[in-house]
Design a protein around this motif. Structure first.
Motif, PDB file in Angstrom:
ATOM      1  N   TYR A 151     -34.422 -93.902 -39.819  1.00 19.04           N
ATOM      2  CA  TYR A 151     -35.156 -92.659 -38.830  1.00 19.04           C
ATOM      3  C   TYR A 151     -36.230 -91.731 -39.926  1.00 19.04           C
ATOM      4  O   TYR A 151     -35.793 -91.692 -41.035  1.00 19.04           O
ATOM      5  CB  TYR A 151     -34.434 -91.709 -38.247  1.00 19.04           C
ATOM      6  CG  TYR A 151     -33.318 -92.576 -37.273  1.00 19.04           C
ATOM      7  CD1 TYR A 151     -31.899 -92.712 -37.643  1.00 19.04           C
ATOM      8  CD2 TYR A 151     -33.620 -92.274 -35.962  1.00 19.04           C
ATOM      9  CE1 TYR A 151     -31.239 -93.301 -36.518  1.00 19.04           C
ATOM     10  CE2 TYR A 151     -32.887 -92.993 -34.882  1.00 19.04           C
ATOM     11  CZ  TYR A 151     -31.631 -93.486 -35.117  1.00 19.04           C
ATOM     12  OH  TYR A 151     -30.542 -93.907 -34.217  1.00 19.04           O
ATOM     13  N   TYR A 175     -33.975 -91.111 -43.195  1.00 16.44           N
ATOM     14  CA  TYR A 175     -32.602 -90.977 -43.389  1.00 16.44           C
ATOM     15  C   TYR A 175     -31.906 -92.635 -42.808  1.00 16.44           C
ATOM     16  O   TYR A 175     -32.930 -93.405 -42.089  1.00 16.44           O
ATOM     17  CB  TYR A 175     -32.049 -90.453 -42.063  1.00 16.44           C
ATOM     18  CG  TYR A 175     -32.406 -88.723 -42.162  1.00 16.44           C
ATOM     19  CD1 TYR A 175     -33.607 -88.554 -41.743  1.00 16.44           C
ATOM     20  CD2 TYR A 175     -31.717 -87.891 -42.889  1.00 16.44           C
ATOM     21  CE1 TYR A 175     -34.173 -87.163 -42.107  1.00 16.44           C
ATOM     22  CE2 TYR A 175     -32.176 -86.575 -42.988  1.00 16.44           C
ATOM     23  CZ  TYR A 175     -33.512 -86.440 -42.525  1.00 16.44           C
ATOM     24  OH  TYR A 175     -33.641 -84.803 -42.944  1.00 16.44           O
ATOM     25  N   GLN A 230     -28.787 -94.653 -41.050  1.00 13.09           N
ATOM     26  CA  GLN A 230     -27.546 -94.527 -40.263  1.00 13.09           C
ATOM     27  C   GLN A 230     -26.730 -95.962 -40.177  1.00 13.09           C
ATOM     28  O   GLN A 230     -27.403 -96.640 -39.569  1.00 13.09           O
ATOM     29  CB  GLN A 230     -27.705 -93.722 -39.001  1.00 13.09           C
ATOM     30  CG  GLN A 230     -26.517 -93.446 -38.318  1.00 13.09           C
ATOM     31  CD  GLN A 230     -26.807 -92.753 -37.066  1.00 13.09           C
ATOM     32  OE1 GLN A 230     -27.680 -92.819 -36.317  1.00 13.09           O
ATOM     33  NE2 GLN A 230     -25.776 -91.807 -36.660  1.00 13.09           N
ATOM     34  N   LEU A 259     -29.471 -88.733 -46.043  1.00 13.08           N
ATOM     35  CA  LEU A 259     -30.896 -88.706 -46.379  1.00 13.08           C
ATOM     36  C   LEU A 259     -31.113 -89.623 -47.399  1.00 13.08           C
ATOM     37  O   LEU A 259     -30.416 -89.758 -48.419  1.00 13.08           O
ATOM     38  CB  LEU A 259     -30.977 -87.096 -46.966  1.00 13.08           C
ATOM     39  CG  LEU A 259     -32.440 -86.740 -47.565  1.00 13.08           C
ATOM     40  CD1 LEU A 259     -33.311 -86.944 -46.498  1.00 13.08           C
ATOM     41  CD2 LEU A 259     -32.459 -85.323 -48.234  1.00 13.08           C
ATOM     42  N   GLN A 292     -21.441 -93.838 -38.504  1.00 16.66           N
ATOM     43  CA  GLN A 292     -21.464 -93.120 -39.427  1.00 16.66           C
ATOM     44  C   GLN A 292     -22.581 -91.908 -39.010  1.00 16.66           C
ATOM     45  O   GLN A 292     -23.482 -92.264 -38.381  1.00 16.66           O
ATOM     46  CB  GLN A 292     -21.836 -93.595 -40.662  1.00 16.66           C
ATOM     47  CG  GLN A 292     -20.562 -94.798 -41.136  1.00 16.66           C
ATOM     48  CD  GLN A 292     -21.107 -95.301 -42.723  1.00 16.66           C
ATOM     49  OE1 GLN A 292     -21.815 -94.617 -43.374  1.00 16.66           O
ATOM     50  NE2 GLN A 292     -20.261 -96.154 -43.002  1.00 16.66           N
ATOM     51  N   ALA A 293     -22.367 -90.826 -39.741  1.00 18.54           N
ATOM     52  CA  ALA A 293     -23.622 -89.906 -39.823  1.00 18.54           C
ATOM     53  C   ALA A 293     -24.522 -90.316 -40.473  1.00 18.54           C
ATOM     54  O   ALA A 293     -24.733 -91.048 -41.500  1.00 18.54           O
ATOM     55  CB  ALA A 293     -22.984 -88.569 -40.265  1.00 18.54           C
ATOM     56  N   PRO A 294     -25.938 -89.780 -40.313  1.00 20.83           N
ATOM     57  CA  PRO A 294     -27.180 -90.248 -41.030  1.00 20.83           C
ATOM     58  C   PRO A 294     -26.817 -89.883 -42.488  1.00 20.83           C
ATOM     59  O   PRO A 294     -26.396 -89.010 -42.853  1.00 20.83           O
ATOM     60  CB  PRO A 294     -28.134 -89.309 -40.187  1.00 20.83           C
ATOM     61  CG  PRO A 294     -27.556 -89.207 -39.040  1.00 20.83           C
ATOM     62  CD  PRO A 294     -26.376 -89.107 -39.031  1.00 20.83           C
TER      63      PRO A 294
END
Lengths: 120, 108
Positions: free
Chosen positions: B88, B37, B39, B47, B43-45
């Protein structure tokens, strides 16, 4: 468009309770497992809980087991996280995320997150 | 308990350079159930890679994933300005949990 929208975050005292919601749009909600993932300020991602599409299977991280309950209402396309006995270390942004397939899965779509602050 | 160790913690590179990020898993991950992921700050992660080597929808081909068992790699062939972020890894093939690595920050 596939979208997830969290709500319900806020400030709560230690020992208190809070219920988070995640509204789903643009896909057949009941067909997919959905998870909660949190991120403490300045820290990495931590998986919290997951629920199967039917709601019949649930799993929790050890850090929240016995205190948090995940559930879903497929008629309302909504995921929930009931958080009880909250601690300072539960302070985080909480994200809901849609799995790709099966139960444990990569997380294909994420909401924007809702902030939970546990403090007196 | 499965532990994912990402290295390095921070990678300092320039636009146009190649980035190689590592994710080591404490137990073998079945069926290469490993995801990456991205990020960005605030912000949101998002994919990037699933199944160790499959790009998610809309992800540019400068991102690639490889590896199996316990050792996995995310490669960004030529860094664009928008690629500077935290990355991540996550396993979803072993144990009754989803587990994330600690993250690698790619900075200018």
């Amino acid at each position: 468009e596939v979208q997830l929208l969290e709500s319900g975050g806020g400030l709560v005292q230690p020992g208190g309770s809070l219920r988070l919601s995640c509204a789903a749009y643009g896909f057949t909600f009941s067909s997919y497992a959905t998870a909660w993932v949190r991120q403490a300020p300045g820290k990495g991602l931590e998986w919290v809980s997951i629920i199967s599409g039917s709601g019949g299977s649930t799993s929790y991280a050890d850090s929240v087991k016995g205190r948090f309950t995940i559930s879903r209402d497929n008629s309302k396309n909504t995921l929930y996280l009931q958080m009880n006995s909250l601690r300072a270390e539960d302070t985080a942004v909480y994200y809901c995320a849609k799995g790709r397939s099966g139960y444990y899965s990569d997380l294909v779509v994420w909401g924007q997150g809702t902030l939970v602050t546990v403090s007196s | 308990e499965i532990v994912l160790t990402q290295s390095p913690g921070t990678l300092s590179l320039s636009p146009g350079e190649r980035a190689t990020l590592s994710c080591r898993v404490s137990q073998s991950v079945s069926s290469s159930y490993l995801a990456w992921y991205q990020q960005k700050s605030g912000q949101a992660p998002r994919l990037l890679i699933y199944g160790a080597s499959n790009r998610a929808t809309g992800i540019p081909d400068r991102f690639s994933g490889s590896g199996s068992g316990t050792d996995f790699t995310l490669t960004i062939s030529r860094l664009e300005p928008e690629d500077f972020a935290v990355y991540y890894c996550q396993q979803y093939g072993s144990s009754r949990a989803l587990t994330f690595g600690g993250g690698t920050k790619v900075e200018i």
